[in-house]
Design an enzyme around this catalytic site. Structure first.
Site, PDB file in Angstrom:
ATOM      1  N   SER A 204      14.259   2.687  -8.279  1.00 30.68           N
ATOM      2  CA  SER A 204      15.342   3.648  -8.770  1.00 30.68           C
ATOM      3  C   SER A 204      16.248   3.643  -7.723  1.00 30.68           C
ATOM      4  CB  SER A 204      14.663   4.955  -9.066  1.00 30.68           C
ATOM      5  OG  SER A 204      13.644   4.779 -10.103  1.00 30.68           O
ATOM      6  N   ARG A 219      22.994  -0.663  -2.747  1.00 28.16           N
ATOM      7  CA  ARG A 219      22.891   0.167  -1.651  1.00 28.16           C
ATOM      8  C   ARG A 219      21.575   1.212  -1.492  1.00 28.16           C
ATOM      9  NH1 ARG A 219      26.639   2.036  -5.205  1.00 28.16           N
ATOM     10  NH2 ARG A 219      26.020   4.171  -5.917  1.00 28.16           N
ATOM     11  N   ASP A 257      14.270   3.151 -14.273  1.00 20.91           N
ATOM     12  CA  ASP A 257      13.480   4.152 -14.935  1.00 20.91           C
ATOM     13  C   ASP A 257      13.804   4.518 -16.267  1.00 20.91           C
ATOM     14  OD1 ASP A 257      15.586   5.411 -13.993  1.00 20.91           O
ATOM     15  OD2 ASP A 257      14.519   7.084 -12.953  1.00 20.91           O
TER      16      ASP A 257
END
Ligand code: ADP
Ligand code: MG
Length: 576
Positions: A204, A219, A257
């Site tokens: 995630s 990132r 997710d």
């Protein structure tokens, strides 16, 4: 700081409370020549009334009308369309390379891991093929030093080690058999691929996904910082470390997710059609839905199976309407954004998700506290405070710190229907160091918290309605009268009382949905979504490896004997 509002609050306050006419019948007139030392002015009733008026005014600022909702749905649809056409729009509309959703008949044993922030979860999931599953899992906290390790290798070696520990503990027989075989076979590639666990990797963090098990890290967020990993394929990083330990595990799928939630809901919900949307309302908010491939106009770089004509799209709707065309924008929303780490982005998320609702409430509460004319969490209320003690906030209360109110207390406020709000008053004392809050303090807190949450639920309905409208299911004669399934996950939607009911209530007033449509939209919590969902995507991936189309593969799975651990072990035994 909030001058427009303060001035309107104070005029409201003055007219509602300090009018001599309003108070003269019950209180003596205020002395024109005040004594040289403070006396206790007979102010508790008028101030309590003022608190009520102020509260009403605050609550009204969080109203998001039916008209606003309808306008926002249209804008959401427009921004969705834009995201399907090109990159760099507010809704990213990321293709996930998942092209089908399950229907509950899928079977098999899979593994899943979930790296989402604080914990790393490892599980194995036995899909029973009758919408049920058995899940075995372990959870371990990520050591803080690994979150900021020098190299990605350190973190991923730790993750692979957890996978090994899990296999040894929970699938010891299979693991040992595998090790024995490896030691007796000359080439490590020399044994059957079917004996290898397919693993779904729920990751995630922002990823540029380029294939079902390939995606590069854009990132880090949530306190992770390992610069060495940025730009690398996270599945390959994990696979390399798994291979070093010679584990019988293949990282088969990279899972967001939201997609996991969609898959899990599809698998577990009764009925013959799959779910259309998986949505998260937890720390953040996001949704993934089933889109027609023909609507996806921007180029797809990776390989995918086009036999179903569909593709699951990760909307990244947290950044819906960053331009604020339709989102509400109170002075507290402005303040929250300004002091956030990412001003101007994730504007929808900042009004909807668990990480931010408590903070919006805190900023509003602070304003109420700063108003010298309102007795809120203050001494003046003690005469009407049945706890017979002085109401005050400890100077070190987290109310004075950024993020100092956890959204969880809003659920406590909403759930407390005791006549004296005694549960909430205790909670205010234990979590926020507000001592002896009066009944009307708690009422004000509950009302404002309720307004913040209600606005969030109405905004959640905007996204849900837009996606349901986009799928065309409500008007499709083929799916007439069938339920439209939506899977949701996250502490906010799971624990805030009536959050789902507030969404449904809002769906009823949306053009194109209405009473009838709202009745068909079935919103269900997808329990253990990340585990089951990742397993299901690993299953889809296994089908792709076989070079069978996904649609055929699902069909095949439904009709034929599945590959289960038992059959894997029987295979192993036969080979020996
Ligand atoms: P994650 O998003 O990391 O998977 P969760 O789904 O548990 O985790 O969501 C965590 C968020 O939900 C936090 O922002 C927290 O403030 C909020 N939250 C936790 N408990 C509750 C609750 N009982 N009611 C409302 N919000 C809650
Ligand atoms: Mg979660």
């Amino acid at each position: 700081m909030f001058s427009p509002q303060l001035s309107s609050f104070s005029s409201f306050f003055l007219s509602a409370t300090y009018s001599p006419v309003a108070s003269a019948d019950r209180h003596p007139p205020i002395c024109e020549n005040p004594p040289p030392f403070p006396t206790s002015a007979p102010v508790s009733r008028p101030l309590a009334m003022s608190l009520e008026a102020e509260t009403k005014s605050f609550v009204s600022k969080f109203e998001y009308s039916d008209e606003d909702v309808n306008k926002a749905v249209k804008e959401f649809l427009r921004q969705m369309g834009e995201g399907l056409e090109k990159d760099g729009t507010s809704l990213s509309q990321i293709p996930t390379y998942v092209t089908a959703v399950p229907n509950g008949t899928e079977k098999g044993l899979y593994m899943a891991v979930d790296l989402g922030g604080t914990n790393f979860r490892v599980c194995s999931i036995q899909l029973n093929g009758d919408t049920t599953f058995n899940l075995t899992y372990t959870k371990v906290a990520i050591p803080k030093d690994l979150m900021v390790a020098k190299t990605a290798k350190e973190l991923f070696a730790f993750l692979a080690k957890q996978v090994e520990l899990f296999l040894v503990t929970h699938h010891g027989d299979h693991f040992e058999r595998h090790v024995r075989r490896r030691l007796t076979v000359s080439s490590p590639d020399g044994f059957k691929d079917e004996n290898v666990f397919r693993l779904g990797f729920t990751f995630s963090f922002p990823v540029q996904q380029v294939g079902i098990n390939k995606g590069t890290l854009i990132r880090w967020t949530k306190g992770f910082d390992i610069p060495d990993a940025v730009g690398k394929d996270v599945c390959a990083l994990l696979q390399t470390e798994i291979d070093k330990l010679h584990l019988p595990v293949k990282v088969a799928a990279l899972v967001n997710d939201t997609v996991g939630t969609l898959m899990a809901r599809s698998y577990t919900s009764p009925g013959k059609t799959g779910a259309v949307l998986g949505a998260i309302f937890g720390t953040g908010t996001n949704g993934a839905y089933v889109e027609k491939l023909s609507n996806l106009k921007k180029p797809l770089t990776g390989e995918y199976d086009n036999s179903t004509g569909d593709m699951v799209i990760n909307t990244e709707w947290g950044s819906f309407d960053n331009q604020l065309n339709v989102l509400p924008n109170t002075s507290w929303d402005i303040e929250l954004d300004k002091t956030s780490v990412n001003p101007g982005i994730q504007m929808y998320e900042k009004r909807v998700s668990g990480m931010f609702l408590g903070e919006i409430l805190r900023l509003a509460i602070l304003d109420l506290l700063k108003n010298p004319k309102v007795a809120f969490f203050k001494d003046e209320n003690s005469s009407s405070n049945d706890w017979k003690s002085t109401t005050h906030i400890a100077p070190n209360s987290s109310i004075y710190e950024q993020w100092g109110i956890d959204t969880a207390i809003m659920s406590v406020a909403a759930a407390d229907n005791t006549p004296e709000l005694s549960i909430l008053r205790q909670e205010l004392e234990s979590t926020l160091n507000v001592y002896s809050p009066a009944h009307d303090d708690a009422q004000a807190f509950k009302a404002i918290a309720g307004a913040v949450a209600r606005r969030a639920a109405r905004l959640a309905a905007v996204a849900i309605a837009a996606i349901v409208l986009q799928t065309g299911k409500l008007t499709d004669p083929e799916s007439k009268d069938e339920p439209i399934d939506i899977g949701v996950d996250g502490s906010l939607v799971e624990h805030y009382p009536y959050f789902r009911d507030m969404i449904t209530e809002t769906l009823r007033v949306i053009d194109g949905v209405g009473e009838e449509g709202a009745k068909r939209i079935r919103i269900g919590v997808a329990k253990d979504g990340s585990g089951v969902g990742a397993a299901l995507i690993a299953l889809v991936a296994a089908g792709m490896e076989k070079n069978t189309s996904t649609a055929d593969y699902f069909r095949e799975l439904r009709s034929s004997a599945p590959v289960t651990l038992t059959s894997v072990m029987e295979d192993d035994a036969a080979d020996e």
